[in-house]
Design a protein around this motif. Structure first.
Motif, PDB file in Angstrom:
ATOM      1  N   ALA A 153       0.831  -1.211   0.000  1.00 34.54           N
ATOM      2  CA  ALA A 153       0.000   0.000   0.000  1.00 34.54           C
ATOM      3  C   ALA A 153       0.864   1.258   0.000  1.00 34.54           C
ATOM      4  O   ALA A 153       1.760   1.414   0.830  1.00 34.54           O
ATOM      5  N   ALA A 154       0.602   2.141  -0.951  1.00 28.78           N
ATOM      6  CA  ALA A 154       1.276   3.439  -0.976  1.00 28.78           C
ATOM      7  C   ALA A 154       0.498   4.463  -0.152  1.00 28.78           C
ATOM      8  O   ALA A 154       1.063   5.228   0.613  1.00 28.78           O
ATOM      9  N   LEU A 155      -0.824   4.481  -0.324  1.00 31.07           N
ATOM     10  CA  LEU A 155      -1.717   5.361   0.428  1.00 31.07           C
ATOM     11  C   LEU A 155      -2.926   4.536   0.852  1.00 31.07           C
ATOM     12  O   LEU A 155      -3.287   3.564   0.194  1.00 31.07           O
ATOM     13  N   PHE A 156      -3.532   4.943   1.966  1.00 29.18           N
ATOM     14  CA  PHE A 156      -4.726   4.213   2.384  1.00 29.18           C
ATOM     15  C   PHE A 156      -5.723   5.173   3.004  1.00 29.18           C
ATOM     16  O   PHE A 156      -5.387   6.259   3.486  1.00 29.18           O
ATOM     17  N   SER A 157      -6.977   4.755   2.992  1.00 31.29           N
ATOM     18  CA  SER A 157      -8.043   5.480   3.656  1.00 31.29           C
ATOM     19  C   SER A 157      -9.093   4.446   4.047  1.00 31.29           C
ATOM     20  O   SER A 157      -8.808   3.248   4.093  1.00 31.29           O
ATOM     21  N   PHE A 158     -10.298   4.926   4.330  1.00 30.37           N
ATOM     22  CA  PHE A 158     -11.394   4.035   4.693  1.00 30.37           C
ATOM     23  C   PHE A 158     -12.587   4.319   3.787  1.00 30.37           C
ATOM     24  O   PHE A 158     -12.707   5.412   3.223  1.00 30.37           O
ATOM     25  N   LYS A 159     -13.462   3.352   3.654  1.00 29.08           N
ATOM     26  CA  LYS A 159     -14.598   3.485   2.754  1.00 29.08           C
ATOM     27  C   LYS A 159     -15.451   4.705   3.080  1.00 29.08           C
ATOM     28  O   LYS A 159     -16.004   5.351   2.183  1.00 29.08           O
ATOM     29  N   GLU A 160     -15.584   5.022   4.369  1.00 25.84           N
ATOM     30  CA  GLU A 160     -16.368   6.177   4.797  1.00 25.84           C
ATOM     31  C   GLU A 160     -15.486   7.364   5.165  1.00 25.84           C
ATOM     32  O   GLU A 160     -15.925   8.278   5.864  1.00 25.84           O
ATOM     33  N   GLY A 161     -14.230   7.349   4.725  1.00 25.25           N
ATOM     34  CA  GLY A 161     -13.331   8.456   5.012  1.00 25.25           C
ATOM     35  C   GLY A 161     -12.538   8.255   6.299  1.00 25.25           C
ATOM     36  O   GLY A 161     -12.770   7.308   7.062  1.00 25.25           O
ATOM     37  N   MET A 162     -11.587   9.165   6.559  1.00 21.91           N
ATOM     38  CA  MET A 162     -10.713   9.035   7.725  1.00 21.91           C
ATOM     39  C   MET A 162     -11.463   9.207   9.046  1.00 21.91           C
ATOM     40  O   MET A 162     -10.956   8.854  10.103  1.00 21.91           O
ATOM     41  N   GLU A 163     -12.682   9.737   8.992  1.00 22.33           N
ATOM     42  CA  GLU A 163     -13.488   9.855  10.213  1.00 22.33           C
ATOM     43  C   GLU A 163     -13.775   8.475  10.817  1.00 22.33           C
ATOM     44  O   GLU A 163     -14.026   8.351  12.013  1.00 22.33           O
ATOM     45  N   THR A 164     -13.692   7.441   9.991  1.00 24.23           N
ATOM     46  CA  THR A 164     -13.889   6.074  10.479  1.00 24.23           C
ATOM     47  C   THR A 164     -12.911   5.760  11.596  1.00 24.23           C
ATOM     48  O   THR A 164     -13.279   5.144  12.612  1.00 24.23           O
ATOM     49  N   LEU A 165     -11.666   6.178  11.441  1.00 20.64           N
ATOM     50  CA  LEU A 165     -10.650   5.921  12.453  1.00 20.64           C
ATOM     51  C   LEU A 165     -10.954   6.684  13.736  1.00 20.64           C
ATOM     52  O   LEU A 165     -10.811   6.144  14.841  1.00 20.64           O
ATOM     53  N   VAL A 166     -11.384   7.936  13.610  1.00 22.50           N
ATOM     54  CA  VAL A 166     -11.715   8.737  14.790  1.00 22.50           C
ATOM     55  C   VAL A 166     -12.876   8.107  15.565  1.00 22.50           C
ATOM     56  O   VAL A 166     -12.822   7.975  16.795  1.00 22.50           O
ATOM     57  N   ARG A 167     -13.912   7.714  14.848  1.00 18.20           N
ATOM     58  CA  ARG A 167     -15.057   7.095  15.515  1.00 18.20           C
ATOM     59  C   ARG A 167     -14.655   5.801  16.222  1.00 18.20           C
ATOM     60  O   ARG A 167     -15.110   5.516  17.341  1.00 18.20           O
ATOM     61  N   ALA A 168     -13.811   4.997  15.575  1.00 24.16           N
ATOM     62  CA  ALA A 168     -13.375   3.740  16.182  1.00 24.16           C
ATOM     63  C   ALA A 168     -12.538   3.993  17.428  1.00 24.16           C
ATOM     64  O   ALA A 168     -12.658   3.272  18.431  1.00 24.16           O
ATOM     65  N   LEU A 169     -11.690   5.023  17.399  1.00 24.21           N
ATOM     66  CA  LEU A 169     -10.890   5.369  18.575  1.00 24.21           C
ATOM     67  C   LEU A 169     -11.772   5.798  19.740  1.00 24.21           C
ATOM     68  O   LEU A 169     -11.535   5.426  20.895  1.00 24.21           O
ATOM     69  N   VAL A 170     -12.795   6.598  19.434  1.00 22.22           N
ATOM     70  CA  VAL A 170     -13.712   7.051  20.481  1.00 22.22           C
ATOM     71  C   VAL A 170     -14.426   5.859  21.117  1.00 22.22           C
ATOM     72  O   VAL A 170     -14.529   5.754  22.348  1.00 22.22           O
ATOM     73  N   GLU A 171     -14.916   4.960  20.289  1.00 19.61           N
ATOM     74  CA  GLU A 171     -15.622   3.794  20.820  1.00 19.61           C
ATOM     75  C   GLU A 171     -14.691   2.905  21.637  1.00 19.61           C
ATOM     76  O   GLU A 171     -15.089   2.324  22.649  1.00 19.61           O
ATOM     77  N   ALA A 172     -13.438   2.791  21.211  1.00 16.96           N
ATOM     78  CA  ALA A 172     -12.477   1.981  21.962  1.00 16.96           C
ATOM     79  C   ALA A 172     -12.176   2.613  23.315  1.00 16.96           C
ATOM     80  O   ALA A 172     -12.066   1.913  24.338  1.00 16.96           O
ATOM     81  N   LEU A 173     -12.072   3.947  23.364  1.00 19.53           N
ATOM     82  CA  LEU A 173     -11.799   4.636  24.630  1.00 19.53           C
ATOM     83  C   LEU A 173     -12.975   4.515  25.596  1.00 19.53           C
ATOM     84  O   LEU A 173     -12.785   4.464  26.816  1.00 19.53           O
ATOM     85  N   ARG A 174     -14.184   4.484  25.056  1.00 19.50           N
ATOM     86  CA  ARG A 174     -15.365   4.382  25.924  1.00 19.50           C
ATOM     87  C   ARG A 174     -15.361   3.076  26.727  1.00 19.50           C
ATOM     88  O   ARG A 174     -15.987   3.002  27.786  1.00 19.50           O
ATOM     89  N   ARG A 175     -14.667   2.084  26.236  1.00 23.14           N
ATOM     90  CA  ARG A 175     -14.667   0.793  26.912  1.00 23.14           C
ATOM     91  C   ARG A 175     -13.717   0.737  28.102  1.00 23.14           C
ATOM     92  O   ARG A 175     -13.735  -0.222  28.859  1.00 23.14           O
ATOM     93  N   PHE A 176     -12.886   1.771  28.275  1.00 20.93           N
ATOM     94  CA  PHE A 176     -11.972   1.804  29.416  1.00 20.93           C
ATOM     95  C   PHE A 176     -12.677   2.441  30.615  1.00 20.93           C
ATOM     96  O   PHE A 176     -13.160   3.578  30.516  1.00 20.93           O
ATOM     97  N   PRO A 177     -12.728   1.777  31.761  1.00 18.10           N
ATOM     98  CA  PRO A 177     -13.446   2.332  32.919  1.00 18.10           C
ATOM     99  C   PRO A 177     -12.789   3.575  33.504  1.00 18.10           C
ATOM    100  O   PRO A 177     -13.456   4.364  34.178  1.00 18.10           O
ATOM    101  N   ASN A 178     -11.489   3.754  33.265  1.00 18.70           N
ATOM    102  CA  ASN A 178     -10.792   4.910  33.839  1.00 18.70           C
ATOM    103  C   ASN A 178     -10.676   6.085  32.874  1.00 18.70           C
ATOM    104  O   ASN A 178      -9.923   7.025  33.108  1.00 18.70           O
ATOM    105  N   VAL A 179     -11.420   6.052  31.761  1.00 12.75           N
ATOM    106  CA  VAL A 179     -11.386   7.129  30.771  1.00 12.75           C
ATOM    107  C   VAL A 179     -12.719   7.855  30.769  1.00 12.75           C
ATOM    108  O   VAL A 179     -13.786   7.230  30.707  1.00 12.75           O
ATOM    109  N   VAL A 180     -12.667   9.185  30.864  1.00 11.17           N
ATOM    110  CA  VAL A 180     -13.864  10.023  30.801  1.00 11.17           C
ATOM    111  C   VAL A 180     -13.759  10.904  29.561  1.00 11.17           C
ATOM    112  O   VAL A 180     -12.780  11.636  29.395  1.00 11.17           O
TER     113      VAL A 180
END
Length: 249
Positions: free
Chosen positions: A193-220
């Motif tokens: 891969a020379a360049l990459f993105s996501f089918k719904e744009g780079m916002e996909t990564l941001v949304r996934a990071l937010v959802e992953a952080l929500r699963r940590f009990p010590n993260v607000v």
């Protein structure tokens, strides 16, 4: 975060990845960037890269003085040919190991001002949309400083010379240990891969990071909250007064 099914990429061999152009002031139109060995000799930007890279190992070590120790002498007696010392962490000047500088300053002193103004500046514009004279080398490309240190003052020697040969084997072993999940897919992706993105744009990564952080009990997570100040404070508790970052909202 299991986003493999959402990834789309441009292969390294595709025309879109191989044919890149740069708008250089005071020239006619767009200048093609070198994409092959032959283009290093035939294209104006290719010849600039070739001259700069070939000259860099013969440029004496010239790392700037550390602000913590401004009286530290520069390595004026550095050899004009690459040092064959294969010690992985060879340092041209221990006192200046933590000296920072701008990305423009680094490219100028190691590869020349023409390289820094044309290609170094374009690199920073493309990645950070910023001025290469304003960005810290240690914050953006610490690997270049590591290569300079490993090569006793020469970036190219630290990347391609004997010091890098010993590093490459241990680095590959460390990287293999770090990989988790589908190693075959991930290693294949990195190679092709020379360049990459996501089918719904780079916002996909941001949304996934937010959802992953929500699963940590010590993260607000605070949404729609303005931050007025970021600082360091001392926490007076059983930990012995540890210093930790804080936000003022």
């Amino acid at each position: 975060m299991d986003l493999r099914s959402e990834v789309i990429c441009t292969p390294r061999a595709s025309p879109a990845a191989r044919n890149k152009f740069l708008r250089v002031p005071h020239t006619d139109g767009l200048q093609p960037l070198p994409s092959s060995l032959l283009s290093l000799f035939t294209l104006p930007l290719g010849r600039l890269v070739l001259r700069s890279v070939l000259a860099e190992p013969f440029t004496p070590a010239n790392r700037p003085r550390s602000q913590k120790n401004p009286s530290s002498p520069l390595p004026s007696d550095a050899p004009t040919t690459p040092n064959t010392n294969t010690t992985e962490e060879a340092v041209d000047d221990d006192a200046d190991a933590d000296a920072d500088e701008s990305v423009d300053s680094f490219f100028s002193r190691r590869f020349g001002e023409a390289f820094a103004r044309t290609l170094g500046s374009a690199l920073i514009h493309g990645i950070y949309a910023a001025d290469s004279r304003q960005l810290s080398l240690l914050a953006t490309f610490p690997q270049l400083r590591a290569s300079e240190t490993r090569g006793n003052g020469s970036v190219i020697w630290g990347e391609l010379g004997p010091p890098a040969w010993f590093k490459s084997q241990s680095y590959a072993e460390e990287e293999e240990e770090k990989w988790e999940g589908d190693q075959e897919w991930e290693m294949g992706f990195r190679r092709t891969a020379a360049l990459f993105s996501f089918k719904e744009g780079m916002e996909t990564l941001v949304r996934a990071l937010v959802e992953a952080l929500r699963r940590f009990p010590n993260v607000v997570l605070w949404n729609d909250t303005a931050v007025r100040r970021i600082g360091i404070d001392t926490v007076d508790d059983d930990s012995g007064g540890d210093r930790c970052p804080f936000l003022v909202c």
